[in-house]
Structure formats: structure tokens, C-alpha cells
Scaffold this motif. Structure first.
Motif, short mmCIF file in Angstrom:
data_model
loop_
_atom_site.label_atom_id
_atom_site.label_comp_id
_atom_site.label_asym_id
_atom_site.label_seq_id
_atom_site.Cartn_x
_atom_site.Cartn_y
_atom_site.Cartn_z
N ASP A 135 0.83 -1.21 0.00
CA ASP A 135 0.00 0.00 0.00
C ASP A 135 0.86 1.25 0.00
OD1 ASP A 135 -2.57 1.49 0.42
OD2 ASP A 135 -1.60 1.98 2.31
N TYR B 199 2.56 1.69 -3.38
CA TYR B 199 1.63 2.19 -4.39
C TYR B 199 1.30 3.66 -4.13
CZ TYR B 199 -2.49 2.50 -7.38
OH TYR B 199 -3.38 2.88 -8.35
N THR B 200 1.09 4.01 -2.87
CA THR B 200 0.80 5.41 -2.52
C THR B 200 1.95 6.32 -2.93
OG1 THR B 200 -0.60 4.75 -0.66
CG2 THR B 200 0.29 6.98 -0.61
N GLN C 134 1.79 7.07 -6.55
CA GLN C 134 0.75 8.04 -6.89
C GLN C 134 1.18 9.46 -6.52
OE1 GLN C 134 -2.18 6.86 -8.62
NE2 GLN C 134 -0.65 5.23 -8.65
N ASN D 42 -7.00 14.04 -13.39
CA ASN D 42 -5.94 13.05 -13.15
C ASN D 42 -5.35 13.21 -11.75
OD1 ASN D 42 -6.22 11.93 -15.69
ND2 ASN D 42 -4.58 13.17 -16.60
N ASP E 165 -7.72 12.01 -9.16
CA ASP E 165 -7.85 10.54 -9.24
C ASP E 165 -6.65 9.85 -8.60
OD1 ASP E 165 -10.32 10.63 -10.39
OD2 ASP E 165 -9.63 10.26 -12.44
N TYR E 166 -5.47 10.47 -8.69
CA TYR E 166 -4.31 9.91 -7.99
C TYR E 166 -4.59 9.85 -6.49
CZ TYR E 166 -1.48 10.54 -12.23
OH TYR E 166 -0.97 10.48 -13.51
N ASN F 111 -6.84 6.97 -5.71
CA ASN F 111 -6.13 5.69 -5.77
C ASN F 111 -5.37 5.36 -4.49
OD1 ASN F 111 -7.05 5.35 -8.38
ND2 ASN F 111 -5.17 6.13 -9.34
N THR F 112 -5.06 6.36 -3.70
CA THR F 112 -4.31 6.11 -2.46
C THR F 112 -5.21 5.66 -1.31
OG1 THR F 112 -4.47 8.38 -1.64
CG2 THR F 112 -2.62 7.87 -3.10
N TYR G 224 -10.59 1.53 -2.09
CA TYR G 224 -11.34 2.64 -2.71
C TYR G 224 -12.53 2.15 -3.55
CZ TYR G 224 -8.60 1.59 -6.95
OH TYR G 224 -8.04 0.97 -8.03
N ARG G 225 -12.48 0.91 -4.00
CA ARG G 225 -13.63 0.41 -4.78
C ARG G 225 -14.87 0.28 -3.90
NH1 ARG G 225 -9.25 -2.16 -7.12
NH2 ARG G 225 -9.10 -1.95 -9.39
N SER H 297 -12.87 15.17 -9.20
CA SER H 297 -12.35 13.91 -9.72
C SER H 297 -13.38 13.25 -10.61
CB SER H 297 -11.99 12.97 -8.56
OG SER H 297 -13.17 12.61 -7.84
#
Length: 307
Positions: free
Chosen positions: A118, A121-122, A125, A153, A156-157, A160-161, A165-166, A191
Motif C-alpha cells: 500500500d 503504491y501510494t 501516486q 488526473n 484521481d491519484y 487511488n491512495t 477505494y472500490r 475527480s
């Protein structure tokens, strides 16, 4: 056969003679020897008066000692068995504790592994965000041409963090001060995922979550918008899709005079965000500040949106 022998003996006794005498002496000798053996064994205590064998007292004592030793050994073995059973029980309990510890360590390892993924990935982003902001600041002409796409964009980054989030379905919007309506803020950027109506919403400075963050110049986290103790604009006939909202003021450092807007992020479940996610939103607000500041100070923002 036996009758024949008895008749022969009887005949010898009746007839007399030297053979008869010999036989008598032989029988007498056998009887005397038998009596002597009886008396000797009786005197030695090996038999009783009825010629029954008497066990040796020493042997009896030995047997008694052996029996006592065997009983002691059995008792000792039973005690050792009890001790071994207790140790086995303790070992089993220890193994259960170790198994529990191993499971906890495995759980921690999985959590750390997930956290590492995590965080990695963060970080990626954040790097993408920093690179796009730097590119926009370096090339203002391109930024003005693609401003909507660039902000979509960038926000949205941030989405994503957010962990999970889904499921949380986060959506981000930035509001800035309304140039004409001093009691309201107005839409600046949002966003993906928002409908076009988000552009029409103008939160009150007094009476909305974004307005609260604007007035106090501090983060404002509403864990449940249905809770009436929070300051939140409960719009009539609203088709809201979220229960959580976090509002972060856009400012430089801790100086309230540098405030230029409010970044808001919603979450579908109640109390959707952890502290680390709130910290990430604050970080993104700081990253976005220079670009929003440059755009506003250029005077290219009106009540109709960015020109």
C-alpha cells in the motif's frame, strides 16, 4: 503283576529261610533310614510333623523384600508417569501458545506485507502527482489547454491512495471562494465519478462541512453525515451516495491568510477513513496548493468556472 509280587513275598515270609531273613532286614533298614531322614528334615525345619515341606524363611524374607521393592518401583513408575503426563500437558499448552504466536506473527507479516504494498503504491501516486504539477507549473500554456483533464488526473491519484477505494467509492471536489457571493464557495475542480451537477453546488461558508473547514482553516471530518451534531448541508431531495466526508483547507503551511479553497472527499460507508488516509488527503492538498494558487492569482477563474 502286583498280586503276583505280594504272593511271592507272602510265600517267602511263610516258608522262612535265608531269603526271608534278608528281605526282613532290607525292609527294616528302609524303614529305619526313612525314619532317620524324617527326623533329620524335621529337626532342620524343612518339613512339619506331617512331612509337609516348610519354605525357607530366608527365601520368604527375600520374596517379601522383592515384593516390597516391586511395589516401590511400581509406585515410583506411577509417580514418574504422572510427572510425564503433567510435562506432556505443559508441552501441549506451550505448543498451543507457540502456534498462537506463529499465527499472530503470520498475521502481522501479512499486514506488514499489505502495508508495504500500500505504501509503495501510494508513493508512486504521490510521485505521479508531483511530476504532473511540476510539468503544469513549467508549461502554463499546456496547463491552461488541458486544465480539466490535469485536475481530474491529479484528484484521481488521490482517490487511488485510499485503501479499499472500490468499496469506499471516494469522490473529490475542490471549492474556492465565490467572487460575488461572499457567503458561499464555488466549484473549482473535481475527480472522475462526479455528475455534472457537482459544478452547480455552492456550499455555504456557514452551514456546510466545506464551509466549516473554510472558516476554521482546519480539517473537518464528518464520520456520519446523518448525525445531526455535525455541521453539514443536508440538502433537500439530495441523492447523496456517501455517509462520510472529509474537508481539508487549501493553504500554505499553518498560515490562515494563505487559504484559497477547500478540498473535500466523500466515502460511501460510515466512518470510511483511517488516520493514515486523512493524512494522505492533507498531503495531496498541500501538493495541489501551488497549482491552484497560480491559477487563481492569474485571474482566470470566474463564477462560470475556469476560463
Amino acid at each position: 503283576m502286583f498280586e503276583y509280587i505280594m504272593k511271592l513275598i507272602e510265600k517267602l515270609v511263610i516258608d522262612g529261610g535265608w531269603l526271608s531273613e534278608l528281605f526282613r532286614y532290607l525292609i527294616a533298614g528302609v524303614l529305619v533310614a526313612t525314619c532317620m531322614i524324617y527326623l533329620i528334615r524335621l529337626w532342620q525345619g524343612k518339613i512339619d510333623i506331617l512331612w509337609r515341606k516348610v519354605e525357607d524363611q530366608g527365601q520368604v524374607h527375600i520374596l517379601q523384600v522383592d515384593k516390597s521393592n516391586l511395589e516401590q518401583q511400581v509406585e515410583k513408575l506411577q509417580q514418574e508417569k504422572m510427572e510425564l503426563d503433567q510435562k506432556l500437558k505443559e508441552v501441549r499448552l506451550e505448543m498451543m501458545e507457540k502456534d498462537k504466536t506463529i499465527q499472530e506473527l503470520q498475521k502481522i507479516f501479512v499486514e506488514l506485507d499489505e502495508k508495504y504494498d500500500d505504501e509503495t503504491y501510494t508513493t508512486s501516486q504521490i510521485m505521479y502527482t508531483a511530476e504532473e504539477i511540476a510539468a503544469a507549473l513549467a508549461n502554463e500554456e499546456n496547463f491552461h489547454l488541458k486544465r480539466d483533464d490535469i485536475f481530474t488526473n491529479l484528484l484521481d491519484y488521490l482517490v487511488n491512495t485510499i485503501k479499499g477505494y472500490r468499496e469506499k467509492n471516494p469522490r473529490v471536489v475542490i471549492h474556492i471562494e465565490h467572487p460575488e457571493k461572499k457567503d458561499r464557495l464555488m466549484h473549482y475542480a473535481h475527480s472522475s465519478g462526479h455528475s455534472h451537477r457537482i459544478r452547480e453546488y455552492e456550499p455555504l461558508k456557514d452551514g456546510s462541512a466545506a464551509g466549516r473547514a473554510w472558516r476554521t482553516c482546519t480539517n473537518y471530518y464528518v464520520s456520519d453525515v446523518e448525525d445531526k451534531t455535525y455541521e453539514y448541508d443536508r440538502k433537500v431531495a439530495s441523492s447523496k451516495y456517501y455517509r462520510t466526508i472529509l474537508c481539508v483547507p487549501l493553504k500554505a503551511g499553518n498560515d490562515p491568510s494563505t487559504r484559497i479553497g477547500v478540498l473535500s472527499i466523500t466515502g460511501q460507508p460510515e466512518n470510511a477513513y483511517e488516520k493514515i488516509e486523512i493524512d494522505r488527503v492533507v498531503l495531496f492538498a498541500s501538493l495541489l496548493y501551488p497549482l491552484v494558487y497560480m491559477d487563481i492569482k492569474k485571474g482566470e477563474v470566474s463564477i462560470h468556472g475556469r476560463t
